[in-house]
Design a protein around this motif. Structure first.
Motif, PDB file in Angstrom:
ATOM      1  N   ASN A 126      22.654  51.325  37.620  1.00  0.00           N
ATOM      2  CA  ASN A 126      23.387  50.813  36.462  1.00  0.00           C
ATOM      3  C   ASN A 126      22.548  49.854  35.624  1.00  0.00           C
ATOM      4  OD1 ASN A 126      25.719  50.582  34.822  1.00  0.00           O
ATOM      5  ND2 ASN A 126      26.263  48.669  35.835  1.00  0.00           N
ATOM      6  N   ASP A 133      26.603  50.183  32.051  1.00  0.00           N
ATOM      7  CA  ASP A 133      28.041  50.390  31.871  1.00  0.00           C
ATOM      8  C   ASP A 133      28.673  49.384  30.907  1.00  0.00           C
ATOM      9  OD1 ASP A 133      27.870  48.209  33.594  1.00  0.00           O
ATOM     10  OD2 ASP A 133      29.465  48.911  34.946  1.00  0.00           O
ATOM     11  N   LYS A 134      28.148  48.157  30.849  1.00  0.00           N
ATOM     12  CA  LYS A 134      28.709  47.136  29.964  1.00  0.00           C
ATOM     13  C   LYS A 134      27.859  46.888  28.719  1.00  0.00           C
ATOM     14  CE  LYS A 134      31.130  44.760  33.659  1.00  0.00           C
ATOM     15  NZ  LYS A 134      31.256  43.543  34.457  1.00  0.00           N
ATOM     16  N   ARG A 135      26.723  47.606  28.637  1.00  0.00           N
ATOM     17  CA  ARG A 135      25.792  47.447  27.518  1.00  0.00           C
ATOM     18  C   ARG A 135      25.461  45.971  27.296  1.00  0.00           C
ATOM     19  NH1 ARG A 135      24.261  51.904  25.439  1.00  0.00           N
ATOM     20  NH2 ARG A 135      23.228  50.879  23.716  1.00  0.00           N
ATOM     21  N   LYS A 136      25.126  45.310  28.402  1.00  0.00           N
ATOM     22  CA  LYS A 136      24.839  43.883  28.364  1.00  0.00           C
ATOM     23  C   LYS A 136      23.397  43.642  28.784  1.00  0.00           C
ATOM     24  CE  LYS A 136      26.633  39.479  29.911  1.00  0.00           C
ATOM     25  NZ  LYS A 136      27.579  38.767  30.739  1.00  0.00           N
ATOM     26  N   GLN A 192      22.355  46.234  31.499  1.00  0.00           N
ATOM     27  CA  GLN A 192      23.466  46.734  32.299  1.00  0.00           C
ATOM     28  C   GLN A 192      24.111  47.875  31.517  1.00  0.00           C
ATOM     29  OE1 GLN A 192      26.186  43.658  33.461  1.00  0.00           O
ATOM     30  NE2 GLN A 192      27.428  45.044  34.698  1.00  0.00           N
TER      31      GLN A 192
END
Length: 145
Positions: A62, A27-30, A25
């Motif tokens: 994303n 945007d959340k660097r997850k 992900q």
């Protein structure tokens, strides 16, 4: 442009080696992982996994998807390992022979796990999977251009 830290690359490659598929992900660097449906077609997704897949469908730009290697790629790294690392001719011949069998990955793993090359193989394969994740990052970035 997508870029991953060495730690993120390690985590993704470890999950791929376990048969998972990973979604990064952006945007959340997850990192989200779940069983690869090709290997686990009878697997029932958890509500959390279903939510992640719904989010990916709703906002695909994303997420970057990371998949394991194809069987032919796995075979190639096994063959390369045999050619570059295995010095005992009999073991090398047995390993090459294992690659021609119907359950070649299992046969190769059985032989290598019983040899002194077990740890070397695991490190070699991990390194190749790290490279594979980097290639997928490059492919993702190229597709965005």
């Amino acid at each position: 442009m997508l870029s991953l830290t060495d730690q993120e690359i390690d985590r993704i490659s470890s999950q791929l080696l376990k048969g998972m598929v990973c979604f990064f992900q952006i945007d959340k660097r997850k990192i989200h992982q779940m069983p690869d449906d090709e290997d686990y077609f009878n697997y029932d997704l958890t509500p959390e996994e279903e939510d992640i897949l719904d989010e990916i469908d709703a906002n695909p730009d994303n997420y970057a998807e990371f998949t394991k290697m194809e069987i032919s790629q796995e075979h190639q790294i096994m063959q390369d390992f045999i050619d570059r690392q295995v010095k005992e001719r009999n073991l090398a011949e047995d390993l090459v022979n294992a690659l021609t069998k119907p359950k070649s990955l299992t046969a190769f793993k059985f032989l290598i796990d019983e040899s002194k090359y077990k740890d070397q193989w695991q490190e070699y394969r991990k390194g190749k999977y790290r490279d594979w994740v980097r290639e997928q990052v490059d492919g993702f970035n190229y597709a965005e251009d």
